[in-house]
Write an enzyme that holds these catalytic residues in place. Structure first.
Site, PDB file in Angstrom:
ATOM      1  N   ASP A   1       0.860  -1.202   0.000  1.00  0.00           N
ATOM      2  CA  ASP A   1       0.000   0.000   0.000  1.00  0.00           C
ATOM      3  C   ASP A   1       0.884   1.236   0.000  1.00  0.00           C
ATOM      4  O   ASP A   1       2.093   1.149   0.159  1.00  0.00           O
ATOM      5  CB  ASP A   1      -0.872  -0.003   1.269  1.00  0.00           C
ATOM      6  CG  ASP A   1       0.015  -0.094   2.518  1.00  0.00           C
ATOM      7  OD1 ASP A   1       0.315  -1.211   2.943  1.00  0.00           O
ATOM      8  OD2 ASP A   1       0.451   0.965   3.023  1.00  0.00           O
ATOM      9  N   ASP A  35       0.627   3.700   2.271  1.00  0.00           N
ATOM     10  CA  ASP A  35       0.477   4.311   3.591  1.00  0.00           C
ATOM     11  C   ASP A  35      -0.479   5.512   3.486  1.00  0.00           C
ATOM     12  O   ASP A  35      -1.477   5.409   2.752  1.00  0.00           O
ATOM     13  CB  ASP A  35       1.861   4.675   4.186  1.00  0.00           C
ATOM     14  CG  ASP A  35       1.786   4.797   5.701  1.00  0.00           C
ATOM     15  OD1 ASP A  35       1.170   3.907   6.326  1.00  0.00           O
ATOM     16  OD2 ASP A  35       2.301   5.767   6.272  1.00  0.00           O
TER      17      ASP A  35
HETATM   18  N1  LIG Z   1       1.249   1.188   5.746  1.00  0.00           N
HETATM   19  C1  LIG Z   1       1.828   0.336   6.576  1.00  0.00           C
HETATM   20  N2  LIG Z   1       2.305   0.753   7.781  1.00  0.00           N
HETATM   21  C2  LIG Z   1       2.920  -0.124   8.627  1.00  0.00           C
HETATM   22  N3  LIG Z   1       3.085  -1.419   8.357  1.00  0.00           N
HETATM   23  C3  LIG Z   1       2.615  -1.880   7.186  1.00  0.00           C
HETATM   24  N4  LIG Z   1       2.627  -3.105   6.647  1.00  0.00           N
HETATM   25  C4  LIG Z   1       2.035  -3.030   5.442  1.00  0.00           C
HETATM   26  N5  LIG Z   1       1.624  -1.772   5.182  1.00  0.00           N
HETATM   27  C5  LIG Z   1       1.973  -1.037   6.258  1.00  0.00           C
END
Ligand SMILES: Nc1ncnc2[nH]cnc12
Ligand SMILES: CSC[C@H]1O[C@H](OP(=O)(O)O)[C@H](O)[C@@H]1O
Length: 312
Positions: free
Chosen positions: A219, A221
């Site tokens: 992703d 974030d």
């Molecule tokens: N956005 C994210 N923040 C922290 N850990 C993750 N693992 C996968 N995506 C994440």
């Protein structure tokens, strides 16, 4: 398992609870001085005959939250099987436009944003040590992996990108970051974010194990303006595809590693960190105040320094 030792340990993260194409040998669940590992460890044989060990970081049913993972038991249990190097997999968020969900990454640096609630050292008794951690991932192992992971991804055929030399932020969780935090991590130079690489990498270093992280982006974030922040549902969308690519990569890398070890030219990669703790400990030979129980626990991971006959 007989006389043969397990050379490489694989730690599977979110979505990666087993590996493929391996011949099952046995399941072991060693009790270490720090308790039991997150999951029983599966020992398997590669087609070449080499043994490898697989451990699910969050348990096989994903029942252990990142803050509650018993890193010391995981690292100590792998070391007790003879493991010299750890290949750790992790699902990560991307803090950079060019690192898209589905991409692979081999980070070279860490920014530790865990909150001190995880036990991050084996040296918590009255034996004090300060491991060198300027380069948190084993450099030779990461450099070798760069070539091998690229080759594996090419063979896999889905045109998956590999990024190297990136900085991963490790946050406490379990909630994801706020938009302000996500933007701040970008300003700090963070490229990726997860909740697991600390203290795992620190503990591997203290146990003198070579350690590298294969991160797979799930992703973006929460730093992108006008986009919704990350949710677990976003992560789940790419998790299965990433796990299947990770299994393909692991199979290729482990086989190449086994061949290299058999040929004798890769052993230096697996033993890169061996001896690194020798001058990290503040032990003074004339001081007899060391707690014998602390020394006995440490003997489990560092027998060369803590066997009764090895006292310096
Ligand atoms: N956005 C994210 N923040 C922290 N850990 C993750 N693992 C996968 N995506 C994440
Ligand atoms: C499921 S999203 C957050 C979770 O996923 C990553 O786990 P792992 O590193 O074990 O693959 C991340 O670090 C978080 O623990």
């Amino acid at each position: 398992m007989g006389e043969s030792k397990v050379l490489v340990g694989v730690i599977g993260g979110s979505g990666l609870y087993h590996l493929d194409n391996l011949t099952f040998v046995e399941t072991v669940n060693p009790e270490t001085p720090w308790g039991f590992p997150s999951s029983p460890i599966t020992v398997s044989r590669l087609p070449s005959g080499t043994l490898i060990a697989f451990l699910a970081r969050h348990g096989t049913g994903h029942t252990i939250s990142p803050s509650a993972v018993n890193g010391r038991a995981n690292i100590a249990a792998l070391k007790s099987l003879g493991v010299r190097a750890i290949l750790a997999f992790s699902a990560v968020g991307s803090l950079r436009e060019e690192i898209a969900p589905g991409d692979f990454c081999l980070p070279s640096q860490i920014i530790d944003r865990t909150k001190g609630i995880r036990v991050a050292s084996f040296f918590t008794g009255n034996i004090v040590a300060h491991a060198s951690f300027a380069d948190p991932f084993s450099k030779k192992l990461s450099a070798w992996l760069e070539v091998q992971v690229a080759e594996a991804l090419k063979k896999e055929g889905r045109d998956i990108k590999l990024h190297t030399d990136k900085t991963i932020v490790c946050m406490e969780g379990p909630q994801f970051s706020t938009r302000a935090e996500s933007l701040m991590y970008r300003q700090w130079g963070g490229d990726l974010i997860n909740m697991s690489v600390v203290p795992e990498a620190k503990l591997a270093r203290e146990a003198e194990l070579s350690y590298a992280l294969v991160a797979t982006a799930t992703d973006y974030d929460s730093w992108r303006p006008h986009e919704a922040g990350v949710t677990a549902a976003d992560v789940f969308k790419t998790l299965q595809a990433n796990a299947s690519a990770s299994r393909f990569v692991a199979a290729h890398v482990l086989e190449e590693l086994a061949k290299g070890v058999a040929d004798g030219d890769l052993m230096s990669i697996l033993t890169e960190e061996e001896g690194s703790m020798k001058f990290s400990m503040m032990r003074r030979s004339h001081v007899e105040q060391e707690d014998p129980s602390a020394a006995q626990q440490l003997e489990y991971i560092l027998p060369n320094y803590f066997r009764p006959s090895a006292k310096q």
